[in-house]
Design a protein around this motif. Sequence first.
Motif, PDB file in Angstrom:
ATOM      1  N   TYR A   1      -0.746  -5.395   6.671  1.00  0.00           N
ATOM      2  CA  TYR A   1      -0.523  -4.060   6.132  1.00  0.00           C
ATOM      3  C   TYR A   1      -1.823  -3.294   5.899  1.00  0.00           C
ATOM      4  O   TYR A   1      -1.786  -2.108   5.580  1.00  0.00           O
ATOM      5  CB  TYR A   1       0.247  -4.143   4.807  1.00  0.00           C
ATOM      6  N   THR A   2      -2.965  -3.955   6.026  1.00  0.00           N
ATOM      7  CA  THR A   2      -4.245  -3.307   5.740  1.00  0.00           C
ATOM      8  C   THR A   2      -4.847  -2.776   7.028  1.00  0.00           C
ATOM      9  O   THR A   2      -5.056  -3.532   7.987  1.00  0.00           O
ATOM     10  CB  THR A   2      -5.216  -4.314   5.098  1.00  0.00           C
TER      11      THR A   2
ATOM     12  N   ALA B   1       0.842  -1.187   0.000  1.00  0.00           N
ATOM     13  CA  ALA B   1       0.000   0.000   0.000  1.00  0.00           C
ATOM     14  C   ALA B   1       0.886   1.248   0.000  1.00  0.00           C
ATOM     15  O   ALA B   1       1.970   1.249   0.576  1.00  0.00           O
ATOM     16  CB  ALA B   1      -0.912   0.001   1.228  1.00  0.00           C
TER      17      ALA B   1
ATOM     18  N   GLU C   1      -0.933  -9.745   3.755  1.00  0.00           N
ATOM     19  CA  GLU C   1      -1.598  -8.506   3.352  1.00  0.00           C
ATOM     20  C   GLU C   1      -2.470  -7.944   4.466  1.00  0.00           C
ATOM     21  O   GLU C   1      -2.606  -6.718   4.599  1.00  0.00           O
ATOM     22  CB  GLU C   1      -2.436  -8.771   2.108  1.00  0.00           C
ATOM     23  N   SER C   2      -3.061  -8.799   5.276  1.00  0.00           N
ATOM     24  CA  SER C   2      -3.913  -8.307   6.360  1.00  0.00           C
ATOM     25  C   SER C   2      -3.123  -7.534   7.402  1.00  0.00           C
ATOM     26  O   SER C   2      -3.673  -6.691   8.112  1.00  0.00           O
ATOM     27  CB  SER C   2      -4.643  -9.482   7.027  1.00  0.00           C
TER      28      SER C   2
END
Length: 331
Positions: free
Chosen positions: A292-293, A117, A289-290
């Motif tokens: 960084y989200t 991101a 990914e979770s």
Amino acid sequence: MDPKLILIILMLGSMLFMLFLAFSGPSATRAMDRRLSAVTSRHGGADADMEQRMRKAVASRSTAKQSQILVSLIPNPENLTKRLRMTGKKWTLSQYAGACALVMIAVIGIGLFRGWAPLTALFVGTASGLILPHKYVGRLITKRVKKFTMTFPDALELMVRGLRSGLPIAETLQTVSTELPGPVGEEFRLVTERIRIGKTMDQALAETAERLGTAEFQFFCITLTIQRETGGNLAETLANLATVLRQRAQMKLKINAMSSESKASAYIIGSLPFIVFGLISWINFHYMESFYTPDPNGLFGLSLMQLVGIGGMCWMGIGVFIMAQMINFEI
């Protein structure tokens, strides 16, 4: 064309341009002029020497004006300038700032290329640009100070031989600056140059002690000061100081050997989770990914994995700090 590819190309172009601006050296003509002026100052008498000093003063004034531009960008530039001088390299603030920007742009570009991101890439890149050059400079300072400390007893013994042969203290300092290579010769050369331009020996030694920040050189300065005030055999005093410094170095080596296993364990325990986390993020980013989200419904906008990661980093930091204090000995 893909916007992400365009952004990466722009970042690479900016990085190359900043690299050129930060590390481009002076032209060959200016370098030749400086060499000619140096030769003229050595062989041209007092007028040439005065002209060379005026040129140095003008150059230092222009360098100070250039450094003032970076005051708004670099916090505490005086301390950073001191750290750069402690490395023994002829680095400037502009070169250091350029290196920080290059690291930041490179990490941001790699993060965007891997699908991070934009906010995460910006945060990681900024942290890398601020931390990595600082750590590298600190490593160079530690390496140079360690090399100075190892060679400093040899300099003291050389001074003892010079004093016993009848040379004054100023001549022995000059002998050390020419005979010993590395940081010891460089620092003593600076001391003799300061004395030559009119500073007292105490002022020249105090400036070097402040820049080095080592207890060994401070012992040397205190020894000279006490001997100048009370008198006595300076050669014998310096010989005893050289013996004490060698014993001090041997004690440090023994402590390092005894605590090497604990240090290795601390390094492995402290770095392994970050290495595994970085490798997993690089190999399979979607799996992480979770992390960084962000989660708008979470605490402070953070997801559960992010909160767990922050808590784990805090506990690891406490553990590493305790282990570091357990193997830290003052000699």
